[in-house]
Write a protein that holds these residues in place. Structure first.
Motif, short mmCIF file in Angstrom:
data_model
loop_
_atom_site.label_atom_id
_atom_site.label_comp_id
_atom_site.label_asym_id
_atom_site.label_seq_id
_atom_site.Cartn_x
_atom_site.Cartn_y
_atom_site.Cartn_z
N ASP A 14 9.60 -14.89 -23.09
CA ASP A 14 10.95 -15.31 -22.71
C ASP A 14 11.98 -14.85 -23.73
OD1 ASP A 14 10.00 -16.51 -20.44
OD2 ASP A 14 9.85 -18.52 -21.33
N GLU A 15 11.62 -14.98 -25.01
CA GLU A 15 12.53 -14.53 -26.08
C GLU A 15 12.71 -13.02 -26.03
OE1 GLU A 15 14.40 -16.15 -28.40
OE2 GLU A 15 13.88 -17.92 -27.23
N ALA A 16 11.62 -12.31 -25.79
CA ALA A 16 11.67 -10.85 -25.71
C ALA A 16 12.56 -10.42 -24.54
CB ALA A 16 10.27 -10.29 -25.54
N LYS A 17 12.40 -11.07 -23.40
CA LYS A 17 13.21 -10.75 -22.21
C LYS A 17 14.69 -11.04 -22.47
CE LYS A 17 9.72 -11.46 -18.61
NZ LYS A 17 9.31 -12.32 -17.47
N LYS A 18 14.94 -12.11 -23.18
CA LYS A 18 16.32 -12.50 -23.50
C LYS A 18 16.98 -11.44 -24.37
CE LYS A 18 18.99 -16.31 -25.51
NZ LYS A 18 18.91 -17.62 -26.20
N GLU A 19 16.26 -10.99 -25.40
CA GLU A 19 16.81 -9.98 -26.30
C GLU A 19 16.96 -8.63 -25.60
OE1 GLU A 19 15.22 -9.64 -30.25
OE2 GLU A 19 14.78 -11.79 -30.37
N MET A 20 16.02 -8.31 -24.71
CA MET A 20 16.11 -7.05 -23.96
C MET A 20 17.31 -7.07 -23.02
SD MET A 20 14.39 -4.21 -24.01
CE MET A 20 12.66 -4.45 -24.37
N LYS A 21 17.55 -8.23 -22.43
CA LYS A 21 18.70 -8.38 -21.54
C LYS A 21 20.01 -8.16 -22.29
CE LYS A 21 20.70 -11.59 -18.15
NZ LYS A 21 20.57 -12.95 -17.53
N GLU A 22 20.08 -8.70 -23.51
CA GLU A 22 21.27 -8.51 -24.35
C GLU A 22 21.45 -7.04 -24.74
OE1 GLU A 22 23.81 -10.50 -25.45
OE2 GLU A 22 23.02 -11.86 -23.93
N ALA A 23 20.32 -6.38 -25.01
CA ALA A 23 20.37 -4.96 -25.38
C ALA A 23 20.90 -4.12 -24.22
CB ALA A 23 18.98 -4.48 -25.78
N ARG A 24 20.44 -4.43 -23.01
CA ARG A 24 20.92 -3.71 -21.82
C ARG A 24 22.41 -3.95 -21.59
NH1 ARG A 24 15.82 -5.39 -19.50
NH2 ARG A 24 14.42 -3.60 -19.35
N LYS A 25 22.83 -5.18 -21.85
CA LYS A 25 24.24 -5.53 -21.69
C LYS A 25 25.10 -4.73 -22.66
CE LYS A 25 27.40 -9.50 -21.80
NZ LYS A 25 27.53 -10.95 -22.11
N THR A 26 24.62 -4.64 -23.91
CA THR A 26 25.35 -3.87 -24.93
C THR A 26 25.42 -2.39 -24.55
OG1 THR A 26 24.61 -5.40 -26.66
CG2 THR A 26 25.38 -3.23 -27.38
N PHE A 27 24.30 -1.87 -24.04
CA PHE A 27 24.24 -0.47 -23.60
C PHE A 27 25.21 -0.24 -22.45
CE2 PHE A 27 22.06 2.61 -20.67
CZ PHE A 27 22.35 3.75 -21.40
N ASP A 28 25.23 -1.18 -21.51
CA ASP A 28 26.12 -1.09 -20.34
C ASP A 28 27.58 -1.08 -20.78
OD1 ASP A 28 27.76 -2.51 -18.02
OD2 ASP A 28 25.97 -1.62 -17.11
N GLU A 29 27.91 -1.93 -21.73
CA GLU A 29 29.29 -2.01 -22.23
C GLU A 29 29.69 -0.73 -22.96
OE1 GLU A 29 29.13 -5.52 -24.60
OE2 GLU A 29 29.44 -6.88 -22.90
N ALA A 30 28.73 -0.14 -23.69
CA ALA A 30 29.00 1.11 -24.42
C ALA A 30 29.29 2.25 -23.44
CB ALA A 30 27.81 1.47 -25.31
N LEU A 31 28.51 2.29 -22.34
CA LEU A 31 28.75 3.33 -21.34
C LEU A 31 30.07 3.10 -20.62
CD1 LEU A 31 25.34 4.12 -19.58
CD2 LEU A 31 26.51 5.38 -21.36
N LYS A 32 30.38 1.86 -20.35
CA LYS A 32 31.64 1.53 -19.67
C LYS A 32 32.84 1.97 -20.51
CE LYS A 32 33.80 -2.26 -17.11
NZ LYS A 32 33.69 -3.70 -16.72
N ALA A 33 32.69 1.85 -21.83
CA ALA A 33 33.77 2.25 -22.74
C ALA A 33 33.86 3.77 -22.85
CB ALA A 33 33.54 1.65 -24.12
N ALA A 34 32.73 4.45 -22.67
CA ALA A 34 32.70 5.92 -22.82
C ALA A 34 33.15 6.65 -21.56
CB ALA A 34 31.29 6.37 -23.19
N LEU A 35 32.90 6.06 -20.39
CA LEU A 35 33.18 6.71 -19.12
C LEU A 35 34.52 6.27 -18.51
CD1 LEU A 35 29.65 6.31 -17.48
CD2 LEU A 35 30.46 8.20 -18.89
N THR A 36 35.01 7.07 -17.58
CA THR A 36 36.17 6.64 -16.81
C THR A 36 35.67 5.61 -15.80
OG1 THR A 36 35.86 8.31 -15.08
CG2 THR A 36 37.18 8.95 -17.00
N THR A 37 36.60 4.91 -15.16
CA THR A 37 36.22 3.90 -14.18
C THR A 37 35.42 4.51 -13.03
OG1 THR A 37 38.22 2.62 -14.67
CG2 THR A 37 37.09 2.12 -12.59
N ALA A 38 35.86 5.68 -12.56
CA ALA A 38 35.17 6.36 -11.46
C ALA A 38 33.76 6.79 -11.87
CB ALA A 38 35.98 7.57 -11.01
N GLN A 39 33.64 7.34 -13.08
CA GLN A 39 32.33 7.78 -13.57
C GLN A 39 31.38 6.59 -13.73
OE1 GLN A 39 33.73 9.63 -17.16
NE2 GLN A 39 33.56 11.71 -16.34
N TYR A 40 31.91 5.52 -14.30
CA TYR A 40 31.08 4.33 -14.54
C TYR A 40 30.61 3.71 -13.21
CZ TYR A 40 29.72 -0.38 -16.00
OH TYR A 40 29.03 -1.55 -16.19
#
Length: 218
Positions: free
Chosen positions: A175-201
């Motif tokens: 459960d702890e591992a899944k929780k941390e992995m979920k946070e990592a994916r969220k951080t990755f998603d936010e990084a891509l959102k910041a790097a891409l245009t709205t249409a690209q994202y």
């Protein structure tokens, strides 16, 4: 005509001789490299002649087993079973080395193996990140700056995933591992959102969703 035939024969024999000489030279270099690597290992860990011979035998046995498994893999679809056999080969090799080396030598050997694994993992991570950034650049028409940001985000995400897996391993704290992995994916998603245009994202999110559906159908 006869003179021309003699010249052609001489040229042909010259090519054959040169090719054979190159092959022999390559084989000698190959064998020399093998000897040099073994000598380097012997010097690094302070092996005596008996240890050196046994170490070499263990490596030969490992390579034979790996070669046989590689042939087996060509006609087998049991990836899980093959992975288990690969792991068993390495465990057998490790057990052999542990008997051959002294406690101090083995400790140093294992530390070097782990260090090599980390370097290889980082290299593979860098290659995967580069491929992902290249693929997205082609598919979503990324700029050079966006390409760099996507690659950096992928590297950071990959590093975090490795750390989570190393941290929890086979522990029961799933459960702890899944929780941390979920946070990592969220951080990755936010990084891509910041790097891409709205249409690209939006397009990337849509494509990823479709891939997820396709995987579930399999």
């Amino acid at each position: 005509m006869r003179k021309r035939l003699i010249i052609l024969t001489a040229v042909f024999l010259g090519i054959v001789f040169t090719t054979n000489a190159q092959n022999r030279s390559h084989e000698k270099r190959k064998n020399k490299d093998k000897v040099s690597r073994l000598d380097s290992v012997a010097i690094k860990y302070g092996l005596n002649e008996t240890q050196k011979a046994n170490f070499k035998a263990a490596i030969v046995d490992k390579r034979k087993a790996q070669k046989a498994l590689k042939e087996k893999a060509k006609s087998s679809e049991d990836k899980k079973g093959l992975k288990g056999e690969r792991k068993q080969i390495m465990q057998t090799f490790d057990s052999s080395i542990k008997v051959i080396l002294t406690s101090d030598q083995y400790t140093q050997f294992k530390a070097d193996v782990e260090q090599k694994k980390i370097i290889q993992m980082k290299q593979r991570l860098d290659q995967r990140s580069e491929r992902m950034a290249d693929s997205m650049k082609s598919k979503y028409s990324l700029s050079a700056e966006q390409h760099g940001k996507v690659k950096a985000a992928a590297q950071a995400f990959g590093t975090t995933k490795m750390q989570i897996r190393e941290k929890y391993g086979k522990s029961k704290s799933k459960d702890e591992a899944k929780k941390e992995m979920k946070e990592a994916r969220k951080t990755f998603d936010e990084a891509l959102k910041a790097a891409l245009t709205t249409a690209q994202y939006d397009q990337w999110k849509s494509d990823r969703k479709e891939k997820g559906k396709a995987r579930k159908k399999k």
